[in-house]
Design an enzyme around this catalytic site. Structure first.
Site, PDB file in Angstrom:
ATOM      1  N   LYS A 187       6.665 -25.406  31.157  1.00  0.00           N
ATOM      2  CA  LYS A 187       6.115 -26.318  32.167  1.00  0.00           C
ATOM      3  C   LYS A 187       5.464 -25.469  33.247  1.00  0.00           C
ATOM      4  CE  LYS A 187       6.183 -30.169  33.236  1.00  0.00           C
ATOM      5  NZ  LYS A 187       5.057 -31.148  33.167  1.00  0.00           N
TER       6      LYS A 187
ATOM      7  N   ASP B  64       6.494 -31.550  28.014  1.00  0.00           N
ATOM      8  CA  ASP B  64       6.441 -33.016  27.886  1.00  0.00           C
ATOM      9  C   ASP B  64       5.538 -33.419  26.716  1.00  0.00           C
ATOM     10  OD1 ASP B  64       4.384 -31.934  29.431  1.00  0.00           O
ATOM     11  OD2 ASP B  64       4.382 -33.524  30.931  1.00  0.00           O
TER      12      ASP B  64
ATOM     13  N   ASP C 196      17.432 -26.853  24.438  1.00  0.00           N
ATOM     14  CA  ASP C 196      18.594 -27.718  24.258  1.00  0.00           C
ATOM     15  C   ASP C 196      18.129 -29.147  23.979  1.00  0.00           C
ATOM     16  OD1 ASP C 196      21.324 -28.577  24.389  1.00  0.00           O
ATOM     17  OD2 ASP C 196      20.917 -29.320  26.413  1.00  0.00           O
TER      18      ASP C 196
ATOM     19  N   ASP D 299      17.953 -31.499  20.143  1.00  0.00           N
ATOM     20  CA  ASP D 299      18.594 -32.794  19.841  1.00  0.00           C
ATOM     21  C   ASP D 299      17.549 -33.800  19.362  1.00  0.00           C
ATOM     22  OD1 ASP D 299      21.104 -31.819  20.727  1.00  0.00           O
ATOM     23  OD2 ASP D 299      21.593 -33.730  21.694  1.00  0.00           O
TER      24      ASP D 299
ATOM     25  N   TYR E 202      20.632 -21.674  32.792  1.00  0.00           N
ATOM     26  CA  TYR E 202      22.014 -21.533  32.332  1.00  0.00           C
ATOM     27  C   TYR E 202      22.715 -20.301  32.896  1.00  0.00           C
ATOM     28  CZ  TYR E 202      21.728 -25.331  28.919  1.00  0.00           C
ATOM     29  OH  TYR E 202      21.627 -26.556  28.314  1.00  0.00           O
TER      30      TYR E 202
END
Ligand code: NAD
Ligand code: IPM
Ligand code: MN
Length: 366
Positions: free
Chosen positions: A198, A231, A255, A259, A147
């Site tokens: 990751k 994941d 982010d 959700d 970001y």
């Protein structure tokens, strides 16, 4: 609410001064209801000043985050209540990036705290799960990673174009959010912290996350600290959310994870967040966006914004008022006084009115 007017510095008094930035789409509608509920919870003790930063203003005169805004907010306010930004008339998302990402970065709000609490078993899409199975927090790094806006285009618009977006991870940035997660757990007497990255694929940026986490966990022997690849975390959150208490991760993964997590607890309409720098001016908002397809229809769920307001009251040190808001939200859900997204048949305004009345009828401390 007062119009946006510069207020004299140092006039903070016993009340609290809140900058309200409704933004776009349903951000405007849910913020209006949250303000109503806040005023019921702390009558006469909140001074609210509204700012019109958003798509309308951008389309009118090109303003996104005005010059000097950050300094003015830091000087004159105790907290910021934010709605949402994003408008189909601004497909580049330019104003949204300047305003929301600009405030997160320039106020150095390095913690994005997104609690996930199942308020009623009927709200989760998972089978045979009770509120105790979905009760954790996602702590999202909020100032760096992908970001940062570092990158660029080369030969844009040609068949040879190249687009580069850098993933910026600093030791200071990674350390402070991971430390916040451990300290958050300790403060709340929670025993489990999970860091997700990751590092198997992102062998530079996320190797730093893995290394910092490996170093720091030794300082918290009282906490069961665990590493998962992102994941796997996504899969585990759905398979058995009850195993998580505190999840900490980078900006982009946070982010997405928030959700997903919000839906486990009934959807984006209920999910709050706090963009926090401990001890400094911080910004509170629902997790959801401006949902243009719902805007102007009185359909949006205001609860995410009301619960974000409760987080704001906690941050301001008014935990009894914060608890009053949460109490009334739980009562509304139990009584079916909700919008359609969570199975009710009320409108945005009607839910706001119901919550404001309930808060008034349930004064702090009673
Ligand atoms: P969104 O969160 O606006 O909506 C996603 C879905 O959730 C939609 O189906 C919507 O109907 C539902 N939903 C969201 N909030 C709801 C509520 N309060 N009540 C009932 N249903 C609700 O995400 P999107 O559609 O991907 O994005 C729309 C715009 O919002 C885009 O411009 C995006 O960039 C922006 N956005 C802004 C923020 C923010 O300001 N913090 C967050 C996310 C998205
Ligand atoms: C959020 C939003 C923002 C983000 C967008 C609007 C830039 O999705 O607050 O979750 O990605 O952080
Ligand atoms: Mn998001």
């Amino acid at each position: 609410m007062n119009p946006a007017a510069a207020s004299p510095p140092g006039a903070k008094g016993p009340g609290k001064r809140v900058a309200v930035i409704p933004g776009d789409g349903i951000g405007v509608e849910v913020t209006r209801e949250a303000v109503k509920v806040l005023q019921a919870a702390a009558p006469g003790r909140l001074e609210l000043t509204e700012f019109d930063w958003g798509a309308e203003r951008f389309l009118r005169d090109g303003t996104t985050l005005p010059a000097g805004a950050v300094e003015m907010l830091q000087r004159d306010f105790d907290a910021i209540l934010f709605g949402a930004v994003g408008d189909p008339r601004v497909p580049s998302g330019r104003h949204a990036a300047d305003i929301l990402l600009g405030l997160r970065a320039q106020l150095d709000l390095y913690v994005n705290a997104r609690p996930v609490e199942l308020l009623d078993a009927a709200l989760t899409p998972l089978r045979d799960r009770s509120p105790s199975d979905v009760n954790f927090i996602v702590l999202r790094e909020n100032t760096e990673g992908l970001y940062c806006g570092v990158g660029g285009h080369f030969q844009r618009g040609t068949p040879h174009e190249v687009a580069v977006q850098e993933d910026v991870n600093t030791r200071r940035g990674v350390e402070r959010i991971i430390r916040y997660a451990f300290e958050y757990a300790r403060r709340r007497k929670l025993s489990r912290v999970c860091m997700a990255d990751k590092s198997n694929a992102l062998t530079y940026g996320h190797e730093l996350w893995f290394r910092v986490f490996s170093e720091m966990r030794g300082e918290y022997p009282d906490i069961d600290s665990r590493h998962l690849y992102m994941d796997t975390l996504a899969m585990e959150m759905v398979r058995d959310p009850g195993q998580f208490q505190v999840i900490v991760t980078c900006n982009l993964f946070g982010d997405i994870a928030s959700d997903l997590a919000a839906q486990l607890a009934g959807g984006l309409g209920l999910a709050p967040s706090g963009n926090i720098h401990p001890g400094r001016l911080s910004l509170f908002e629902p997790v959801h966006g401006s949902a243009p397809e719902l805007a102007g229809e009185n359909l949006a769920n205001p609860v995410g914004s009301v619960l974000a307001s409760a987080m704001m009251l906690d941050h301001l040190g008014w935990s009894a008022q914060a608890e009053a808001l949460r109490h009334c939200v739980r009562a509304a859900i139990r009584a079916g006084k909700t919008t359609r997204d969570v199975g009710g048949n009320m409108g945005t305004r009607e839910v706001g009115d119901w919550l404001a009345e309930a808060v008034t009828a349930h004064p702090v401390g009673s």
